[in-house]
Design an enzyme around this catalytic site. Structure first.
Site: not given
Length: 204
Positions: A144, A81, A166
């Protein structure tokens, strides 16, 4: 002194009996990657306790590389990410302590957003090797993201490599919950190890 890699993965949540993030963090604990010793850390699905535990380990270990791991049931590949924000917002899905965050700022002393300091070239190199690695945009606004923001901020302030991945459902988890996306746990583990190797190499 041996350089340290910290790999922090969340434990089970939301009725899932298995979380590949926890399993990979446990399996990597104690391994050596390019002369760096890996420390695996399992985080509770709790905003308060999880972030406190992560920050304590960052302060105590001062790792040269930090990698956060979390399950994304919709993911089809191991996904780095790009950004995390100083905001948590999950009024409909409480954490395991029953806390429901609503437009809650994480840290008034930091920037509103940080980008990953894990080299994108590491993900690209692993993808070229045929491993299921890709890049995403944001870690969302649940835990997260909170972990990613904490890792990104540490990495920026200390000029080290740090990022958040992820993970897709493992085969076992997909079968139990009828997810269509699935990547075997062994392949996820090899992908994470590849990304760590390449990140260490690229950061000299």
């Amino acid at each position: 002194m041996e350089d340290v890699v910290l790999v922090a993965g969340f434990t089970v949540f939301a009725g899932f009996q298995f979380n590949p993030a926890e399993e990979i963090a446990r399996r990597l604990d104690g391994q050596a990657i390019r002369g760096h010793r890996v420390r695996g850390l399992v985080l509770p699905v709790s905003l308060k306790r999880g972030l406190r535990l992560l920050r304590e380990h960052l302060e105590a270990l001062r790792p040269r590389v930090v990698l956060g791991l979390g399950l994304a049931p919709w993911a089809r590949r191991v996904t780095l990410e790009l950004a995390a924000v100083s905001l948590v917002h999950y009024p409909d899905y409480p954490d395991e302590d029953g806390h429901r965050a609503e437009l809650q700022l994480l840290d008034g002393g930091g920037l509103r957003a940080y980008t990953t300091r894990l080299p994108l070239e590491a993900v690209q190199a692993c993808s070229r090797q045929g491993l299921p690695a890709t890049v995403g945009v944001t870690a969302g606004t649940y835990l997260c993201n909170a972990a990613a923001y904490t890792i990104h901020r540490y990495a920026h302030e200390n000029r080290v490599a740090g990022g958040f991945l992820h993970l897709p459902p493992s085969t076992e988890l997909a079968h139990r919950h009828r997810f269509t996306a699935t990547v075997p746990l062994w392949l996820q583990l090899e992908t994470v190890k590849c990304i760590l190797r390449e990140a260490i190499r690229l950061n000299g």
